[in-house]
Design a protein around this motif. Structure first.
Motif, PDB file in Angstrom:
ATOM      1  N   SER A 151      -3.682   4.248   4.525  1.00 24.46           N
ATOM      2  CA  SER A 151      -3.109   2.916   4.744  1.00 24.46           C
ATOM      3  C   SER A 151      -2.260   2.932   5.997  1.00 24.46           C
ATOM      4  O   SER A 151      -2.326   3.871   6.793  1.00 24.46           O
ATOM      5  CB  SER A 151      -2.286   2.525   3.516  1.00 24.46           C
ATOM      6  OG  SER A 151      -1.121   3.310   3.458  1.00 24.46           O
ATOM      7  N   GLY A 194      -4.017  -3.485  13.781  1.00 20.59           N
ATOM      8  CA  GLY A 194      -5.022  -2.947  14.690  1.00 20.59           C
ATOM      9  C   GLY A 194      -6.390  -2.700  14.075  1.00 20.59           C
ATOM     10  O   GLY A 194      -7.412  -2.884  14.740  1.00 20.59           O
ATOM     11  N   GLY A 283      -5.620   0.240   3.154  1.00 17.90           N
ATOM     12  CA  GLY A 283      -6.169  -0.692   4.142  1.00 17.90           C
ATOM     13  C   GLY A 283      -7.325  -0.132   4.961  1.00 17.90           C
ATOM     14  O   GLY A 283      -8.308  -0.827   5.219  1.00 17.90           O
ATOM     15  N   CYS A 313      -8.717  -3.249  -0.926  1.00 15.70           N
ATOM     16  CA  CYS A 313      -8.319  -2.091  -0.110  1.00 15.70           C
ATOM     17  C   CYS A 313      -6.928  -2.314   0.453  1.00 15.70           C
ATOM     18  O   CYS A 313      -6.040  -1.470   0.322  1.00 15.70           O
ATOM     19  CB  CYS A 313      -9.304  -1.888   1.041  1.00 15.70           C
ATOM     20  SG  CYS A 313     -10.904  -1.291   0.500  1.00 15.70           S
ATOM     21  N   ASP A 315      -3.196  -4.322   0.737  1.00 16.83           N
ATOM     22  CA  ASP A 315      -2.234  -4.546  -0.339  1.00 16.83           C
ATOM     23  C   ASP A 315      -2.586  -5.784  -1.170  1.00 16.83           C
ATOM     24  O   ASP A 315      -2.931  -6.836  -0.627  1.00 16.83           O
ATOM     25  CB  ASP A 315      -0.822  -4.691   0.258  1.00 16.83           C
ATOM     26  CG  ASP A 315      -0.326  -3.358   0.792  1.00 16.83           C
ATOM     27  OD1 ASP A 315      -0.954  -2.325   0.492  1.00 16.83           O
ATOM     28  OD2 ASP A 315       0.690  -3.359   1.514  1.00 16.83           O
TER      29      ASP A 315
HETATM   30  O1  KG4 Z   1      -2.818  -0.755   2.514  1.00  7.14           O
HETATM   31  P1  KG4 Z   1      -2.323  -1.666   3.574  1.00  7.14           P
HETATM   32  O2  KG4 Z   1      -2.650  -3.124   3.455  1.00  7.14           O
HETATM   33  O3  KG4 Z   1      -0.773  -1.574   3.726  1.00  7.14           O
HETATM   34  C1  KG4 Z   1      -0.049  -0.413   3.598  1.00  7.14           C
HETATM   35  O4  KG4 Z   1       0.279  -0.051   2.429  1.00  7.14           O
HETATM   36  O5  KG4 Z   1       0.179   0.213   4.659  1.00  7.14           O
HETATM   37  O6  KG4 Z   1      -2.892  -1.070   4.954  1.00  7.14           O
HETATM   38  C2  KG4 Z   1      -2.670  -1.699   6.172  1.00  7.14           C
HETATM   39  C3  KG4 Z   1      -3.267  -0.830   7.257  1.00  7.14           C
HETATM   40  C4  KG4 Z   1      -2.960  -1.304   8.671  1.00  7.14           C
HETATM   41  O7  KG4 Z   1      -2.516  -0.197   9.419  1.00  7.14           O
HETATM   42  C5  KG4 Z   1      -4.290  -1.822   9.188  1.00  7.14           C
HETATM   43  O8  KG4 Z   1      -4.468  -1.668  10.582  1.00  7.14           O
HETATM   44  C6  KG4 Z   1      -5.270  -0.981   8.408  1.00  7.14           C
HETATM   45  O9  KG4 Z   1      -4.699  -0.808   7.133  1.00  7.14           O
HETATM   46  N1  KG4 Z   1      -6.574  -1.652   8.272  1.00  7.14           N
HETATM   47  C7  KG4 Z   1      -7.729  -1.181   8.792  1.00  7.14           C
HETATM   48  C8  KG4 Z   1      -8.715  -2.155   8.494  1.00  7.14           C
HETATM   49  N2  KG4 Z   1      -8.138  -3.167   7.781  1.00  7.14           N
HETATM   50  C9  KG4 Z   1      -6.816  -2.838   7.649  1.00  7.14           C
HETATM   51  N3  KG4 Z   1      -7.985  -0.068   9.497  1.00  7.14           N
HETATM   52  C10 KG4 Z   1      -9.250   0.115   9.925  1.00  7.14           C
HETATM   53  N4  KG4 Z   1     -10.252  -0.779   9.687  1.00  7.14           N
HETATM   54  C11 KG4 Z   1     -10.038  -1.907   8.987  1.00  7.14           C
HETATM   55  N5  KG4 Z   1     -11.030  -2.773   8.757  1.00  7.14           N
END
Ligand code: KG4
Ligand code: ZN
Length: 347
Positions: A151, A194, A283, A313, A315
């Motif tokens: 994430s 990003g 994420g 995937c 949050d």
């Molecule tokens: O799990 P999340 O929503 O929040 C946290 O707990 O951190 O993850 C967010 C992260 C961000 O850094 C975002 O750039 C990444 O997940 N992310 C992705 C994609 N969608 C979100 N990274 C690569 N490809 C994606 N499609």
């Protein structure tokens, strides 16, 4: 309260309200937990546009937005699912890890609702929530399995030997995979977050155009490192004329390096543990390159690979409700002393 829980248990169903405010998404969901998990509905308010001008999450702004959003979202969720407060049996709320101010809004709201509605509250570890995102789509999934958590704040390989039992196999030594995507996008002037934008641009690029490094790629330790990749990207960008940057090629090559680095360590974890059931969460698990690569490795090597649907995937509160329901059914309890722990470790 006791009577209602008793009746519901006899019907083998618990209605759980999930609350997630650990970072920059305010999310609530209702879930029925009986034979498996049934999502009744979810609502989410993303703060991406509020934080985008700053190139990352501003903690004070995040908590203020959670405060503004949480009760209107709750009303919307109850009305959307046709649920009365008296229909809720349990409140599951993210209590850590995350941003203190953001977590506080969720935890305080959960405790206030628990008192007003006279139902129990349970604090959920955000990372366990991410792991449970897999169970929402794959109800038959059972440990032992390896979880790759990727994430914005975490990159970890975890072994789950039993439900609710976790052992850390290895983590990142520096940036998280999502953070690497976010920093790369910032460097390329592509905005925040990003991951999605880099994934989109990478579709038209040549993944072999730049030979970006795979951090700790040849090491036999299941740990990750993305700082060398970030430096290498910066150097490549500085060497090229600003108006002639082959953005698509850079994005594709960067994405290939991140995917390769994650996949190599999954292979290592399978080898070291003998467990070949893999779940992917967080994420970055929404990333098509990672999904396809792990699924491909899985079919070649005979692994079972589980990927949550993309909406679970990143949050969300469905995963928090699921992890809370499972923990509650195994006897875990919180009470009105529940306070957020921004650095709560799962293992
Ligand atoms: O799990 P999340 O929503 O929040 C946290 O707990 O951190 O993850 C967010 C992260 C961000 O850094 C975002 O750039 C990444 O997940 N992310 C992705 C994609 N969608 C979100 N990274 C690569 N490809 C994606 N499609
Ligand atoms: Zn998360």
């Amino acid at each position: 309260m006791q009577t209602r829980l008793f009746v519901r248990r006899r019907l083998f169903a618990l209605i759980v309200l999930g609350i997630e405010t650990s970072c920059d998404d305010t999310a609530l969901a209702l879930l029925e937990y009986g034979e498996g998990f049934r999502v009744m509905g979810g609502v989410l308010s993303s703060q991406i546009s509020d934080h985008a001008p700053f190139g990352g999450v501003v903690p004070e702004l995040a908590s203020r937005k959670h405060q503004e959003n949480i009760l209107p979202l709750l009303r919307a969720l109850l009305s959307k699912t046709g649920t009365e407060p008296r229909g809720v049996d349990l409140i599951a709320v993210t209590a850590g890890p995350g941003l203190m101010g953001s977590l506080l809004v969720g935890v305080m709201t959960a405790k206030a609702l628990a008192q007003a509605w006279r139902v129990p509250v349970i604090g959920v570890n955000h990372l366990e929530g991410h792991i449970f995102a897999n169970m929402l789509a794959h109800p038959k999934l059972e440990p032992p399995f390896i979880c790759l958590i990727v994430s914005g704040g975490h990159t970890e390989l975890v072994l789950s030997r039993g439900t609710g039992e976790y052992e850390l196999l290895g983590a990142t030594r520096d940036d998280a995979a999502g953070e690497a995507y976010d920093k790369a996008a910032k460097l390329l002037g592509l905005g925040y977050p990003g991951g999605p934008v880099i994934e989109k641009l990478a579709r038209d690029g040549n993944a072999g155009a730049f030979d970006f490094p795979i951090g700790l790629g040849n090491s036999r330790i299941a740990e990750f490192s993305f700082s060398g990749l970030k430096t290498s990207l910066r150097t490549a960008v500085q060497r090229l004329p600003a108006d002639e940057l082959p953005i698509a090629d850079i994005c594709a090559s960067f994405q290939r390096a991140v995917t390769e680095s994650l996949t190599r360590k999954v292979k290592l974890a399978v080898k070291n543990t003998g467990v070949s059931k893999i779940t992917v969460s967080g994420g970055v698990a929404a990333n098509t390159s990672l999904r396809e690569t792990l699924a491909g490795e899985g079919s070649r090597r005979g692994w079972e690979v589980y990927l949550p649907p993309r909406e679970y995937c990143t949050d969300n509160a469905e995963m928090i409700a699921a992890a809370g329901a499972s923990a509650y059914s195994r006897g875990a309890r919180s009470d009105m002393r529940l306070t957020p722990n921004p650095s709560w470790e799962l293992w």
